[in-house]
Scaffold this motif. Structure first.
Motif, PDB file in Angstrom:
ATOM      1  N   LEU A 143       0.821  -1.212   0.000  1.00  0.00           N
ATOM      2  CA  LEU A 143       0.000   0.000   0.000  1.00  0.00           C
ATOM      3  C   LEU A 143       0.855   1.262   0.000  1.00  0.00           C
ATOM      4  CD1 LEU A 143      -2.822  -0.790   2.596  1.00  0.00           C
ATOM      5  CD2 LEU A 143      -3.170  -0.239   0.179  1.00  0.00           C
ATOM      6  N   TRP A 144       0.323   2.319  -0.606  1.00  0.00           N
ATOM      7  CA  TRP A 144       0.914   3.662  -0.504  1.00  0.00           C
ATOM      8  C   TRP A 144       0.782   4.098   0.951  1.00  0.00           C
ATOM      9  CZ3 TRP A 144       4.032   6.793  -2.941  1.00  0.00           C
ATOM     10  CH2 TRP A 144       3.912   8.186  -2.888  1.00  0.00           C
ATOM     11  N   PRO A 145       1.900   4.213   1.700  1.00  0.00           N
ATOM     12  CA  PRO A 145       1.813   4.374   3.148  1.00  0.00           C
ATOM     13  C   PRO A 145       1.581   5.821   3.585  1.00  0.00           C
ATOM     14  CG  PRO A 145       4.091   4.207   2.505  1.00  0.00           C
ATOM     15  CD  PRO A 145       3.292   4.075   1.238  1.00  0.00           C
ATOM     16  N   VAL A 146       0.513   6.398   3.076  1.00  0.00           N
ATOM     17  CA  VAL A 146       0.110   7.751   3.445  1.00  0.00           C
ATOM     18  C   VAL A 146      -1.288   7.643   4.027  1.00  0.00           C
ATOM     19  CG1 VAL A 146      -0.404  10.064   2.586  1.00  0.00           C
ATOM     20  CG2 VAL A 146       1.555   8.791   1.660  1.00  0.00           C
ATOM     21  N   GLN A 147      -1.457   8.035   5.281  1.00  0.00           N
ATOM     22  CA  GLN A 147      -2.720   7.785   5.964  1.00  0.00           C
ATOM     23  C   GLN A 147      -3.898   8.439   5.267  1.00  0.00           C
ATOM     24  OE1 GLN A 147      -2.850   5.590   8.577  1.00  0.00           O
ATOM     25  NE2 GLN A 147      -5.048   5.703   8.139  1.00  0.00           N
ATOM     26  N   ALA A 148      -3.671   9.640   4.707  1.00  0.00           N
ATOM     27  CA  ALA A 148      -4.769  10.314   4.016  1.00  0.00           C
ATOM     28  C   ALA A 148      -5.255   9.501   2.819  1.00  0.00           C
ATOM     29  CB  ALA A 148      -4.329  11.702   3.552  1.00  0.00           C
ATOM     30  N   ALA A 149      -4.326   8.815   2.154  1.00  0.00           N
ATOM     31  CA  ALA A 149      -4.719   7.949   1.036  1.00  0.00           C
ATOM     32  C   ALA A 149      -5.391   6.686   1.545  1.00  0.00           C
ATOM     33  CB  ALA A 149      -3.499   7.602   0.191  1.00  0.00           C
ATOM     34  N   ILE A 150      -4.840   6.085   2.579  1.00  0.00           N
ATOM     35  CA  ILE A 150      -5.421   4.869   3.145  1.00  0.00           C
ATOM     36  C   ILE A 150      -6.854   5.119   3.610  1.00  0.00           C
ATOM     37  CG2 ILE A 150      -5.222   3.231   5.063  1.00  0.00           C
ATOM     38  CD1 ILE A 150      -2.164   3.539   4.803  1.00  0.00           C
ATOM     39  N   ASP A 151      -7.087   6.310   4.132  1.00  0.00           N
ATOM     40  CA  ASP A 151      -8.420   6.639   4.627  1.00  0.00           C
ATOM     41  C   ASP A 151      -9.459   6.717   3.515  1.00  0.00           C
ATOM     42  OD1 ASP A 151      -7.425   6.743   7.183  1.00  0.00           O
ATOM     43  OD2 ASP A 151      -7.257   8.926   7.252  1.00  0.00           O
ATOM     44  N   THR A 152      -9.014   6.810   2.242  1.00  0.00           N
ATOM     45  CA  THR A 152      -9.972   6.894   1.128  1.00  0.00           C
ATOM     46  C   THR A 152     -10.185   5.554   0.429  1.00  0.00           C
ATOM     47  OG1 THR A 152      -8.324   7.407  -0.596  1.00  0.00           O
ATOM     48  CG2 THR A 152      -9.193   9.258   0.706  1.00  0.00           C
ATOM     49  N   ILE A 153      -9.549   4.507   0.909  1.00  0.00           N
ATOM     50  CA  ILE A 153      -9.688   3.212   0.239  1.00  0.00           C
ATOM     51  C   ILE A 153     -11.148   2.794   0.138  1.00  0.00           C
ATOM     52  CG2 ILE A 153      -9.284   0.735   0.609  1.00  0.00           C
ATOM     53  CD1 ILE A 153      -6.432   1.406   1.403  1.00  0.00           C
ATOM     54  N   ASN A 154     -11.927   3.117   1.174  1.00  0.00           N
ATOM     55  CA  ASN A 154     -13.345   2.702   1.148  1.00  0.00           C
ATOM     56  C   ASN A 154     -14.153   3.428   0.082  1.00  0.00           C
ATOM     57  OD1 ASN A 154     -13.512   5.233   2.274  1.00  0.00           O
ATOM     58  ND2 ASN A 154     -14.518   4.588   4.170  1.00  0.00           N
ATOM     59  N   GLN A 155     -13.555   4.419  -0.617  1.00  0.00           N
ATOM     60  CA  GLN A 155     -14.245   5.071  -1.724  1.00  0.00           C
ATOM     61  C   GLN A 155     -14.115   4.294  -3.034  1.00  0.00           C
ATOM     62  OE1 GLN A 155     -13.214   9.277  -2.053  1.00  0.00           O
ATOM     63  NE2 GLN A 155     -12.896   9.411   0.157  1.00  0.00           N
ATOM     64  N   THR A 156     -13.302   3.230  -3.026  1.00  0.00           N
ATOM     65  CA  THR A 156     -13.200   2.357  -4.194  1.00  0.00           C
ATOM     66  C   THR A 156     -14.587   1.803  -4.523  1.00  0.00           C
ATOM     67  OG1 THR A 156     -10.941   1.795  -3.561  1.00  0.00           O
ATOM     68  CG2 THR A 156     -12.024   0.332  -5.147  1.00  0.00           C
ATOM     69  N   TYR A 157     -14.891   1.637  -5.804  1.00  0.00           N
ATOM     70  CA  TYR A 157     -16.251   1.316  -6.241  1.00  0.00           C
ATOM     71  C   TYR A 157     -16.800   0.066  -5.555  1.00  0.00           C
ATOM     72  CZ  TYR A 157     -14.973   4.738  -9.754  1.00  0.00           C
ATOM     73  OH  TYR A 157     -14.549   5.878 -10.375  1.00  0.00           O
ATOM     74  N   GLU A 158     -15.993  -0.970  -5.485  1.00  0.00           N
ATOM     75  CA  GLU A 158     -16.352  -2.177  -4.747  1.00  0.00           C
ATOM     76  C   GLU A 158     -15.089  -2.724  -4.106  1.00  0.00           C
ATOM     77  OE1 GLU A 158     -18.231  -5.269  -6.942  1.00  0.00           O
ATOM     78  OE2 GLU A 158     -19.840  -4.003  -7.728  1.00  0.00           O
ATOM     79  N   ILE A 159     -15.224  -3.266  -2.907  1.00  0.00           N
ATOM     80  CA  ILE A 159     -14.102  -3.924  -2.247  1.00  0.00           C
ATOM     81  C   ILE A 159     -14.468  -5.395  -2.051  1.00  0.00           C
ATOM     82  CG2 ILE A 159     -12.701  -4.099  -0.168  1.00  0.00           C
ATOM     83  CD1 ILE A 159     -11.973  -1.656  -1.687  1.00  0.00           C
ATOM     84  N   ASN A 160     -13.605  -6.281  -2.527  1.00  0.00           N
ATOM     85  CA  ASN A 160     -13.806  -7.714  -2.347  1.00  0.00           C
ATOM     86  C   ASN A 160     -12.932  -8.209  -1.205  1.00  0.00           C
ATOM     87  OD1 ASN A 160     -15.447  -8.791  -4.917  1.00  0.00           O
ATOM     88  ND2 ASN A 160     -14.129  -7.094  -5.520  1.00  0.00           N
ATOM     89  N   SER A 161     -13.443  -9.179  -0.468  1.00  0.00           N
ATOM     90  CA  SER A 161     -12.783  -9.618   0.765  1.00  0.00           C
ATOM     91  C   SER A 161     -11.515 -10.412   0.507  1.00  0.00           C
ATOM     92  CB  SER A 161     -13.755 -10.451   1.608  1.00  0.00           C
ATOM     93  OG  SER A 161     -14.190 -11.583   0.872  1.00  0.00           O
ATOM     94  N   ASP A 162     -11.467 -11.128  -0.619  1.00  0.00           N
ATOM     95  CA  ASP A 162     -10.283 -11.927  -0.921  1.00  0.00           C
ATOM     96  C   ASP A 162     -10.155 -12.062  -2.425  1.00  0.00           C
ATOM     97  OD1 ASP A 162     -12.110 -13.932  -1.737  1.00  0.00           O
ATOM     98  OD2 ASP A 162     -12.152 -14.747   0.304  1.00  0.00           O
ATOM     99  N   LEU A 163      -9.085 -12.714  -2.869  1.00  0.00           N
ATOM    100  CA  LEU A 163      -8.830 -12.804  -4.298  1.00  0.00           C
ATOM    101  C   LEU A 163      -9.828 -13.705  -5.011  1.00  0.00           C
ATOM    102  CD1 LEU A 163      -4.939 -12.837  -4.576  1.00  0.00           C
ATOM    103  CD2 LEU A 163      -6.521 -10.948  -4.931  1.00  0.00           C
ATOM    104  N   ASP A 164     -10.319 -14.733  -4.334  1.00  0.00           N
ATOM    105  CA  ASP A 164     -11.334 -15.587  -4.961  1.00  0.00           C
ATOM    106  C   ASP A 164     -12.579 -14.775  -5.305  1.00  0.00           C
ATOM    107  OD1 ASP A 164      -9.758 -17.823  -4.897  1.00  0.00           O
ATOM    108  OD2 ASP A 164     -10.605 -18.601  -3.030  1.00  0.00           O
ATOM    109  N   SER A 165     -13.058 -13.970  -4.361  1.00  0.00           N
ATOM    110  CA  SER A 165     -14.249 -13.170  -4.637  1.00  0.00           C
ATOM    111  C   SER A 165     -13.951 -12.073  -5.651  1.00  0.00           C
ATOM    112  CB  SER A 165     -14.795 -12.568  -3.337  1.00  0.00           C
ATOM    113  OG  SER A 165     -13.842 -11.726  -2.715  1.00  0.00           O
TER     114      SER A 165
END
Length: 598
Positions: free
Chosen positions: A507-529
């Protein structure tokens, strides 16, 4: 977020946002020796940058034998790797190579400086350029000491997206926020010297079609009608055609029975051009891009046939170089990943790459949809649109983009506006006259006037963006801002965007960026999904290709970028998410569905 450094430092010639190489000082007037800084996030190529980054000749379409790179460690008289820097100086020294021919002109070439560059040699101002994505050349013959050291200074102004400026800056921002990223300021592409005769070729344009017709213009620095001789050579080095003509006039000639260029067979021909004492080399590929009706549906045609275009949205950002990959090998890795999965296209997203990127696409056989870098996409843009001068400058830079890149066979489509960013939306709709102008400059390609929305009917494409599911080529997905239009080509300009949170070390280790990850269109729990969801979405797209008027699609995206975690590969290029066997099968199914419609 950024490393604060002293006032006087030694740096890589490239991007102010770069983390790969820098230095610190031991006194107020002397930089310390080179040392490798630890970037926030590295890639497998970071340590390979060294003190001579990007040593390759940077202009494959206009090559002369006598050239010398000025890449490497420069002295900067400004803050470096500090966000919000608007003004800065870059400095180096050089000597002219002793083995070069005497009596020739000395050209100083810049591939890209963001945003305005004022150039000084030995204290004299020798050049100025505006535009952060485009090359410029300065004839410095009369300002250099041919027998000694010469001082080179570059003063840079770059407002990025700061108010009140509206400049073409793509996704760069002084305030990174999820889909807008760390800016790059200053010299971010190669700088080099070149020796040329007093009467020399400044640029060349070649368009070679499927019938073997070559349309060429050889531009000279002196103007007028200078005799030129052109030879076309096949991959064995055999001359297949020669032509005598004059400079600064467009002319045509024919190569008999050429091997055509396509994603399946990316055949290229070398070119040599002589104008007086000037000898340069280039290359071209024979192919025709057009639009036509196939079984009642408007389609993009390559060499007269409908070819379904599928590839990724390619941002071109790097954690160790921001706007520039650390090495050529790194850049080609991204493209090879796409080609290896069976993709035949890449959409270069509101950014212009070094020329070697387009050469790599030519060689690999990747169709390129090339965006014009947009003006700022901010809330203030809605109430404070570009003024007349800013719009005129945007349109001037579109012309520069076209003229600099229209000889690359891989580029098949020009994009004017992305999702309305920087787009004037009053009744005059400037995309119509811009489209007309692009066709005048380059009648050999298609135009996507408004990818996403605020589509008023200009250009060759009816282009829809939708996440995560595709909505391509059918009237029941029509909206007022992105209307279905059966008279234009149906394109899914963006879709997918599904994400997966990788391990912390990727991950890009910048907290402000990490805090926006949940804005990704969809988040899948694992690689299979993640891979199953991709399979479902590509299946939906395949069904739309089989049933409706869908002619191409762009998956978001090649790599993660800062707080976005929806790439085929992580931002550091160390972890590939995709199940290659599944993706290859799903992509081939798209081509099969399109083939059944053709």
């Amino acid at each position: 977020m950024f490393v604060v450094v002293p006032t006087l430092i030694a740096i890589s010639v490239f991007c102010v946002g770069s983390w790969a190489v820098s230095g610190s000082h031991t006194s107020a007037n002397s930089p310390a020796p080179y040392r490798l800084l630890t970037p926030l996030l590295d890639t497998p190529w970071t340590a390979k940058v060294g003190t001579l980054p990007w040593p390759q000749h940077p202009r494959p379409l206009l090559y002369r034998d006598h050239w010398q790179t000025l890449n490497g460690i420069w002295t900067a008289l400004s803050g470096i790797m500090v966000n919000g820097v608007t003004y800065m100086w870059f400095a180096t020294t050089f000597t002219t190579p002793s083995g070069w021919p005497t009596g020739q002109r000395l050209l100083l070439n810049f591939e890209a400086v963001d945003y305005e560059a004022t150039v000084f040699v030995n204290g004299a101002q020798v050049g100025f350029n505006r535009g952060g994505y485009f090359r410029f050349t300065v004839d410095i013959t009369d300002n250099v000491n041919p027998d000694g050291e010469n001082a080179l200074l570059v003063f840079v102004f770059d407002p990025t997206d700061s108010s009140p400026y509206h400049i073409p800056n793509g996704k760069q921002t002084t305030s990174p926020s999820h889909i807008f990223y760390t800016p790059c300021t200053g010299i971010w592409q190669p700088v080099w010297l070149e020796s040329a005769p007093s009467s020399y070729i400044t640029s060349m344009n070649f368009a070679a079609d499927m019938e073997g017709t070559v349309t060429a213009t050889i531009h000279s620095g002196t103007g007028g009608s200078n005799p030129v001789e052109i030879s076309i050579l096949d991959d064995d080095g055999s001359v297949v055609s020669t032509q005598s003509a004059v400079s600064d006039e467009t002319f045509t000639f024919t190569v008999p029975s050429p091997k055509l260029w396509s994603p399946d067979s990316p055949n290229l021909y070398n070119i040599t051009v002589k104008m007086g004492a000037d000898n340069v080399s280039s290359y071209t590929g024979f192919r025709t891009i057009s639009s036509g009706t196939v079984n009642g549906i408007q389609r993009p045609l390559l060499n007269g046939k409908f070819v379904f275009q599928f590839g990724t949205l390619d941002q071109g950002y790097w954690p160790d170089g921001i706007y520039l990959p650390p090495t050529l090998e790194a850049m080609v890795y991204d493209l090879g990943l796409l080609k290896g999965l069976g993709m035949n296209m890449v959409r270069k997203h509101i950014k212009v790459e070094p020329d070697l990127f387009y050469q790599a696409c030519d060689r690999l056989g990747l169709l390129v949809i090339q965006d014009m870098p947009c003006m700022p996409a901010t809330v203030s843009m809605e109430t404070s649109p570009p003024d007349a001068a800013e719009q005129a400058e945007f349109e001037r830079q579109i012309e520069v983009l076209i003229n600099e890149h229209k000889s690359y066979p891989s580029i098949v489509t020009w994009v004017i506006y992305n999702e309305g960013w920087g787009q004037l939306r009053e009744a005059s709709h400037p995309e119509f006259p811009i489209t007309t102008r692009i066709r005048e400059l380059d009648p050999t390609r298609l135009i996507d006037a408004t990818t996403g929305w605020f589509d008023h009917g200009a250009g060759d494409f009816s282009d829809n963006h939708h996440y995560a599911e595709p909505q391509c080529g059918t009237p029941f997905y029509s909206t007022p801002s992105s209307p279905y239009d059966p008279n234009r080509i149906g394109l899914q300009g963006e879709f997918g965007g599904i994400g997966h949170i990788p391990a912390a070390e990727n991950l890009w280790p910048v907290q402000a960026a990490i805090d926006t990850i949940n804005q990704t269109y969809e988040i899948n729990s694992d690689l299979d999904s993640y891979n199953y969801r991709a399979h479902v979405l590509l299946g939906l797209l395949r069904d739309q290709v089989a049933r409706f008027a869908c002619s191409g699609a762009v998956w978001t995206q090649t790599t993660d970028v800062e707080g976005e975690v929806n790439g085929l590969v992580t931002y550091d290029r160390r972890f590939v998410r995709v199940d290659a066997i599944q993706w290859k099968a799903d992509i081939q199914a798209l081509y099969a569905a399109a083939g059944a419609r053709a």
